[in-house]
Write a protein that holds these residues in place. Structure first.
Motif, mmCIF file in Angstrom:
data_model
loop_
_atom_site.group_PDB
_atom_site.id
_atom_site.type_symbol
_atom_site.label_atom_id
_atom_site.label_comp_id
_atom_site.label_asym_id
_atom_site.label_seq_id
_atom_site.Cartn_x
_atom_site.Cartn_y
_atom_site.Cartn_z
ATOM 1 N N UNK A 1 -9.239 31.409 10.004
ATOM 2 C CA UNK A 1 -8.549 29.192 9.977
ATOM 3 C C UNK A 1 -9.263 28.538 8.970
ATOM 4 N N UNK A 2 -10.305 28.481 9.497
ATOM 5 C CA UNK A 2 -11.086 27.107 9.686
ATOM 6 C C UNK A 2 -12.252 27.742 8.058
ATOM 7 N N UNK A 3 -12.215 28.861 7.947
ATOM 8 C CA UNK A 3 -13.225 29.170 6.950
ATOM 9 C C UNK A 3 -12.510 30.592 5.964
ATOM 10 N N UNK A 4 -11.501 30.774 5.572
ATOM 11 C CA UNK A 4 -10.884 31.745 5.119
ATOM 12 C C UNK A 4 -11.469 32.629 3.512
ATOM 13 N N UNK A 5 -10.977 33.897 3.417
ATOM 14 C CA UNK A 5 -11.581 35.058 2.644
ATOM 15 C C UNK A 5 -10.510 34.162 1.145
ATOM 16 N N UNK A 6 -10.740 33.878 0.538
ATOM 17 C CA UNK A 6 -9.752 34.531 -0.916
ATOM 18 C C UNK A 6 -10.053 35.043 -1.885
ATOM 19 N N UNK A 7 -9.575 36.176 -2.145
ATOM 20 C CA UNK A 7 -10.024 37.049 -3.294
ATOM 21 C C UNK A 7 -8.760 36.968 -4.334
ATOM 22 N N UNK B 124 -6.968 40.652 -16.416
ATOM 23 C CA UNK B 124 -7.281 41.101 -17.459
ATOM 24 C C UNK B 124 -8.124 42.023 -17.083
ATOM 25 N N UNK B 125 -8.804 42.373 -16.254
ATOM 26 C CA UNK B 125 -9.662 42.990 -16.586
ATOM 27 C C UNK B 125 -10.039 44.130 -14.926
ATOM 28 N N UNK B 126 -8.975 42.997 -13.894
ATOM 29 C CA UNK B 126 -8.689 43.363 -12.772
ATOM 30 C C UNK B 126 -10.149 43.375 -11.890
ATOM 31 N N UNK B 127 -10.497 43.256 -11.928
ATOM 32 C CA UNK B 127 -11.834 42.020 -11.129
ATOM 33 C C UNK B 127 -11.914 41.439 -10.275
ATOM 34 N N UNK B 128 -12.228 41.927 -8.462
ATOM 35 C CA UNK B 128 -12.027 40.747 -8.029
ATOM 36 C C UNK B 128 -12.593 39.622 -7.732
ATOM 37 N N UNK C 96 -7.550 36.666 12.202
ATOM 38 C CA UNK C 96 -6.810 37.048 10.473
ATOM 39 C C UNK C 96 -7.037 38.035 9.631
ATOM 40 N N UNK C 97 -5.874 37.760 9.207
ATOM 41 C CA UNK C 97 -5.912 39.049 7.904
ATOM 42 C C UNK C 97 -6.568 38.803 6.485
ATOM 43 N N UNK C 98 -6.943 38.867 5.345
ATOM 44 C CA UNK C 98 -8.154 38.468 4.618
ATOM 45 C C UNK C 98 -7.148 39.373 4.101
ATOM 46 N N UNK C 99 -6.646 39.705 2.566
ATOM 47 C CA UNK C 99 -6.401 40.532 1.498
ATOM 48 C C UNK C 99 -7.506 40.689 0.880
ATOM 49 N N UNK C 100 -8.162 41.861 0.661
ATOM 50 C CA UNK C 100 -9.327 42.209 -0.509
ATOM 51 C C UNK C 100 -8.290 42.697 -2.192
#
Length: 180
Positions: free
Chosen positions: A118-124, A129-133, A173-177
């Motif tokens: 929660x203090x250091x979340x991963x965001x994607x 256009x490219x679908x590139x994460x 936490x759950x982070x969507x990739x």
């Protein structure tokens, strides 16, 4: 996989950081420093090659509410240019214990460690256009760190499919990739 003791050691054995959140000098101006998307720091056209100097500058770097990046001391504040994000995630360690949840810690290109949570979340974000994460981790002082491709692939390997979503679960936490 690392032991929990290894993970704790990485997080605790970091040199003290200056209290830049307490420093609020007036703007001194712009300084000819540019942080490239590949993590290089450029000063007056030449690359700063001394890693310790880059670490020092990174320790006094923050992003403010105006979206700009500044090097801050108790008496000066200098605006710097950033091409993408100021930091890169270049490594990670994972711990899995049978009685506890998985913990993932990530390392920046300036040798700072942060635990995903929660203090250091991963965001994607995904390029429409490219679908590139485009993955990033919130570190400190408003700074995001771009996750390099190798580390992102390692995170994808750790993720689980839930419906059409690829989720990394760590530290409660759950982070969507991305979507599958």
């Amino acid at each position: 996989m690392s032991t929990l003791a290894t993970i704790e050691g990485l997080l605790q054995n970091q040199a003290g950081r200056p209290p830049i959140e307490k420093w609020h000098p007036d703007l001194s101006g712009d300084i000819d420093i540019r942080i490239c998307a590949d993590g290089r720091w450029i000063h007056e056209g030449g690359e700063i090659k001394r890693h310790k100097l880059v670490q020092l500058f990174a320790s006094i770097l923050r992003r403010e509410d105006d979206g700009e990046y500044y090097l801050v001391t108790p008496v000066e504040k200098w605006r710097v240019a950033v091409e993408d994000l100021p930091l890169l995630i270049v490594d990670l360690e994972v711990s899995e214990a049978t009685d506890q949840e998985r913990r993932v810690v990530v390392k920046t290109n300036v040798d700072s460690w942060f635990e995903l949570g929660s203090d250091h979340p991963l965001m994607v974000e995904t390029d429409p256009l490219s679908g590139e994460p485009s993955p990033a981790v919130m570190t400190e002082h408003g700074l995001l760190a771009r996750v390099n491709r190798a580390c992102f692939y390692r995170l994808v390997e750790l993720a689980e499919t839930q419906g059409d979503r690829l989720l990394l679960c760590t530290a409660g936490q759950s982070f969507e990739l991305g979507r599958v």
